[in-house]
Design a protein around this motif. Structure first.
Motif, PDB file in Angstrom:
ATOM      1  N   MET A 163     122.079  75.045  55.207  1.00 46.79           N
ATOM      2  CA  MET A 163     123.505  75.076  55.379  1.00 46.79           C
ATOM      3  C   MET A 163     124.111  76.305  54.714  1.00 46.79           C
ATOM      4  O   MET A 163     124.600  77.159  55.413  1.00 46.79           O
ATOM      5  N   PRO A 164     124.065  76.385  53.392  1.00 42.96           N
ATOM      6  CA  PRO A 164     124.673  77.575  52.786  1.00 42.96           C
ATOM      7  C   PRO A 164     123.849  78.825  53.061  1.00 42.96           C
ATOM      8  O   PRO A 164     122.620  78.817  52.945  1.00 42.96           O
ATOM      9  N   PHE A 165     124.533  79.866  53.462  1.00 39.74           N
ATOM     10  CA  PHE A 165     123.917  81.184  53.576  1.00 39.74           C
ATOM     11  C   PHE A 165     124.647  82.062  52.577  1.00 39.74           C
ATOM     12  O   PHE A 165     125.873  82.168  52.616  1.00 39.74           O
ATOM     13  N   LEU A 196     128.051  72.673  44.053  1.00 45.00           N
ATOM     14  CA  LEU A 196     128.585  72.384  45.389  1.00 45.00           C
ATOM     15  C   LEU A 196     127.831  71.249  46.096  1.00 45.00           C
ATOM     16  O   LEU A 196     128.171  70.890  47.221  1.00 45.00           O
ATOM     17  N   ASN A 197     126.796  70.723  45.431  1.00 47.79           N
ATOM     18  CA  ASN A 197     126.004  69.617  45.987  1.00 47.79           C
ATOM     19  C   ASN A 197     125.366  69.958  47.338  1.00 47.79           C
ATOM     20  O   ASN A 197     125.346  69.129  48.247  1.00 47.79           O
ATOM     21  N   LYS A 198     124.841  71.178  47.439  1.00 45.56           N
ATOM     22  CA  LYS A 198     124.183  71.603  48.676  1.00 45.56           C
ATOM     23  C   LYS A 198     122.676  71.421  48.545  1.00 45.56           C
ATOM     24  O   LYS A 198     122.102  71.586  47.466  1.00 45.56           O
ATOM     25  N   ARG A 199     122.036  71.103  49.656  1.00 50.37           N
ATOM     26  CA  ARG A 199     120.594  70.859  49.673  1.00 50.37           C
ATOM     27  C   ARG A 199     119.827  72.184  49.540  1.00 50.37           C
ATOM     28  O   ARG A 199     120.035  73.106  50.319  1.00 50.37           O
ATOM     29  N   SER A 200     118.926  72.232  48.570  1.00 53.72           N
ATOM     30  CA  SER A 200     118.135  73.443  48.303  1.00 53.72           C
ATOM     31  C   SER A 200     117.284  73.857  49.491  1.00 53.72           C
ATOM     32  O   SER A 200     117.122  75.055  49.756  1.00 53.72           O
ATOM     33  N   GLU A 201     116.733  72.869  50.219  1.00 53.96           N
ATOM     34  CA  GLU A 201     115.800  73.192  51.297  1.00 53.96           C
ATOM     35  C   GLU A 201     116.466  73.897  52.480  1.00 53.96           C
ATOM     36  O   GLU A 201     115.772  74.441  53.339  1.00 53.96           O
ATOM     37  N   VAL A 202     117.793  73.925  52.540  1.00 57.76           N
ATOM     38  CA  VAL A 202     118.478  74.655  53.611  1.00 57.76           C
ATOM     39  C   VAL A 202     119.414  75.731  53.049  1.00 57.76           C
ATOM     40  O   VAL A 202     120.296  76.219  53.743  1.00 57.76           O
ATOM     41  N   THR A 203     119.207  76.109  51.802  1.00 59.71           N
ATOM     42  CA  THR A 203     119.989  77.170  51.171  1.00 59.71           C
ATOM     43  C   THR A 203     119.223  78.485  51.271  1.00 59.71           C
ATOM     44  O   THR A 203     118.069  78.562  50.868  1.00 59.71           O
ATOM     45  N   GLY A 221     125.424  76.518  62.222  1.00 53.41           N
ATOM     46  CA  GLY A 221     124.275  75.635  62.220  1.00 53.41           C
ATOM     47  C   GLY A 221     122.959  76.351  62.010  1.00 53.41           C
ATOM     48  O   GLY A 221     122.915  77.545  61.754  1.00 53.41           O
ATOM     49  N   TYR A 222     121.887  75.595  62.113  1.00 58.36           N
ATOM     50  CA  TYR A 222     120.526  76.113  61.996  1.00 58.36           C
ATOM     51  C   TYR A 222     119.639  75.249  62.883  1.00 58.36           C
ATOM     52  O   TYR A 222     120.077  74.197  63.369  1.00 58.36           O
TER      53      TYR A 222
END
Length: 137
Positions: A1-3, A32-39, A117-118
């Motif tokens: 999610m985060p780029f 920010l509670n973002k998932r590491s696997e999609v950062t 998206g991804y």
């Protein structure tokens, strides 16, 4: 999610880049509670001689700087989360890089879920699909 695009002043340094990527990824998860696997973190270096504040190079000013630009899904964080993230980024990068020019920016860009998206799927599609697969309580 985060780029995340992180520009740092100075000479290219892969060891420092990895340290910065780890730090920013952890902050993004924790604050920010973002998932590491999609950062995703992209670190690039810009020579102090080519980075200017008020028409003076960082080499002349004898300081460092950074610009962090993060893209996240719209409306997934509160204003206080974003303010805390900006503060944490500045504090953490100052600790790693040393003397940081006050004009070092962090920009949070909120992307509409239907336009970001991804895996070839929008965030909105992923969210709706996730809701369909969750059992009702």
């Amino acid at each position: 999610m985060p780029f995340i695009n992180l520009q740092v002043s100075g000479k290219e340094n892969p060891v420092l880049a990895k340290e910065l990527a780890k730090c920013i990824s952890q902050l993004t998860k924790d604050v920010l509670n973002k998932r590491s696997e999609v950062t995703v973190v992209n670190v690039s270096f810009i020579s102090d001689e080519l980075w200017f504040v008020n028409s003076e190079s960082l080499a002349e000013l004898k300081t460092k700087s950074f610009h962090l630009h993060i893209k996240i899904s719209d409306s997934t964080n509160l204003k206080i989360d974003k303010a805390s993230y900006i503060e944490a980024v500045h504090h953490s990068l100052t600790a790693i890089l040393g003397d940081i020019h006050p004009v070092s920016y962090t920009a949070i860009q909120e992307m509409k879920a239907d336009a970001y998206g991804y895996e070839g799927l929008t965030i909105e599609y992923k969210y709706i699909n996730n809701q369909k697969t969750k059992p009702l309580s």
